[in-house]
Design an enzyme around this catalytic site. Structure first.
Site, PDB file in Angstrom:
ATOM      1  CG  ASN A 161       0.789   1.630   7.503  1.00 43.48           C
ATOM      2  OD1 ASN A 161       0.824   0.534   6.950  1.00 43.48           O
ATOM      3  ND2 ASN A 161      -0.041   2.591   7.127  1.00 43.48           N
ATOM      4  CE  LYS A 187       1.651   4.723   4.462  1.00 46.45           C
ATOM      5  NZ  LYS A 187       1.378   6.072   4.010  1.00 46.45           N
ATOM      6  CG  HIS A 234      -3.939   4.388   6.273  1.00 43.69           C
ATOM      7  ND1 HIS A 234      -3.748   5.091   5.114  1.00 43.69           N
ATOM      8  CD2 HIS A 234      -2.858   4.635   7.054  1.00 43.69           C
ATOM      9  CE1 HIS A 234      -2.587   5.738   5.191  1.00 43.69           C
ATOM     10  NE2 HIS A 234      -2.023   5.471   6.348  1.00 43.69           N
ATOM     11  CD  GLU A 272      -1.721   5.277   2.179  1.00 43.48           C
ATOM     12  OE1 GLU A 272      -1.467   4.085   2.409  1.00 43.48           O
ATOM     13  OE2 GLU A 272      -0.938   6.214   2.434  1.00 43.48           O
ATOM     14  CD  GLU A 297      -1.641   7.872   9.581  1.00 48.29           C
ATOM     15  OE1 GLU A 297      -0.450   7.639   9.830  1.00 48.29           O
ATOM     16  OE2 GLU A 297      -2.271   7.282   8.683  1.00 48.29           O
ATOM     17  N   GLY A 338       3.307  10.973   3.508  1.00 46.84           N
ATOM     18  CA  GLY A 338       4.211  10.678   2.401  1.00 46.84           C
ATOM     19  C   GLY A 338       4.627  11.916   1.619  1.00 46.84           C
ATOM     20  CB  SER A 350       6.116  13.561   7.004  1.00 42.97           C
ATOM     21  OG  SER A 350       5.581  13.436   5.689  1.00 42.97           O
TER      22      SER A 350
HETATM   23  P1  13P Z   1       4.565   8.548   6.100  1.00 49.66           P
HETATM   24  O1  13P Z   1       5.198   8.396   7.455  1.00 49.66           O
HETATM   25  O2  13P Z   1       5.328   7.857   5.031  1.00 49.66           O
HETATM   26  O3  13P Z   1       4.206   9.973   5.818  1.00 49.66           O
HETATM   27  O4  13P Z   1       3.160   7.733   6.188  1.00 49.66           O
HETATM   28  C1  13P Z   1       2.282   8.038   7.216  1.00 49.66           C
HETATM   29  C2  13P Z   1       1.217   7.011   7.236  1.00 49.66           C
HETATM   30  O5  13P Z   1       0.320   7.017   6.413  1.00 49.66           O
HETATM   31  C3  13P Z   1       1.281   5.970   8.280  1.00 49.66           C
HETATM   32  O6  13P Z   1       0.099   5.251   8.342  1.00 49.66           O
END
Ligand code: 13P
Length: 250
Positions: free
Chosen positions: A9, A11, A94, A96, A166, A172, A212
């Site tokens: 992903n 983003k 997600h 976010e 997640e 992140g 992560s």
């Molecule tokens: P990271 O792998 O950068 O922690 O992000 C996870 C994520 O939100 C994948 O959708």
């Protein structure tokens, strides 16, 4: 019996030129891992991504779509158009999108239906905040998100769909949930699916962990019984790192 998935992903990262550079970097290197490799990219990169994935085992995902096929919805992306472009999956719900764009469980459920109707598959995200975990409310929260997201979806459609757990505190942050914590929640989600549908459906649906995930920890996560893959942000953006994730068994 569940094919493992490594799904990137990206983003809001990479432009079409950088997308092409990534595709050049993995070209011819994905075959024979037995893992389903997916890249989720920003809408602006999807033409490049789909063209580059054609004829290769790479599957493609949009990071969002709207739930109407067309109309006066300025700035939104049509699931019908995504399907016509050749996308395989759409990531929905997600954290976010829930946090910054105020998406609700109801929106996410409508999107899941729209995606399936358009012959793509949803990757349905769920996850709790640190506050919720510390208050002992994580399981209740996550199973509630799942129950709302899958409302009205048939078992036949759900078994093809993907769920991604997640925990928000692990995204992140470099703070991975331990493999045991990830397994524990994946198991709770599978039990929830069994209670909403039946054991056979629960046994077939693929549940990913995200937060992560990187080449150094993917193997331990993937060894867990209920974890069928990873939804990966940061570590999916570099071709070598993505290939290392996909080839975690070697
Ligand atoms: P990271 O792998 O950068 O922690 O992000 C996870 C994520 O939100 C994948 O959708």
């Amino acid at each position: 019996m569940r094919t493992p998935i490594i799904a990137g992903n990206w983003k809001m990262n990479k432009n079409p030129k950088e997308t092409q550079e990534f595709l050049d970097g993995i070209k011819g290197k994905l075959a024979e891992s037995g893992v389903e490799a997916i890249i989720g990219a920003p809408a602006i990169d999807l033409s490049t991504l789909v063209a580059g994935a054609e004829g290769s085992p790479l599957k493609t995902a949009a990071e969002n779509s709207y739930f109407e096929d067309e109309g006066a919805f300025t700035g939104e992306t049509s699931p019908k158009a995504l399907s016509e472009m050749g996308l395989d999956y759409v990531i929905i719900g997600h954290s976010e999108r829930r946090q910054y764009f105020k998406e609700t469980d109801e929106d996410i459920n409508k999107k899941a239906h729209a995606i399936l109707k358009n012959n793509m598959l949803p990757i349905i995200c769920c996850g709790e905040t640190l506050e919720q975990r510390e208050a002992g409310k994580a399981e209740e929260w996550v199973t509630g998100q799942i129950e709302n997201a899958v409302k009205g979806i048939s078992a036949a459609d759900l078994v093809k769909s993907v769920i991604a757990y997640e925990p928000i505190w692990a995204i992140g942050t470099g703070k991975t949930a331990t493999a045991d914590q990830a397994q524990e929640m994946a198991h709770v989600i599978r039990e929830k699916i069994a209670s909403l549908y039946d054991q056979d459906t629960a046994d077939k649906v693929r549940i990913l962990y995200g937060g992560s995930v990187k080449p150094a920890n993917v193997k331990e996560l993937m060894a867990k019984e209920d974890i069928d893959g990873g939804l990966v942000g940061g570590a999916s953006m570099d071709p070598e790192s993505f290939l290392a994730l996909v080839n975690y068994q070697n």
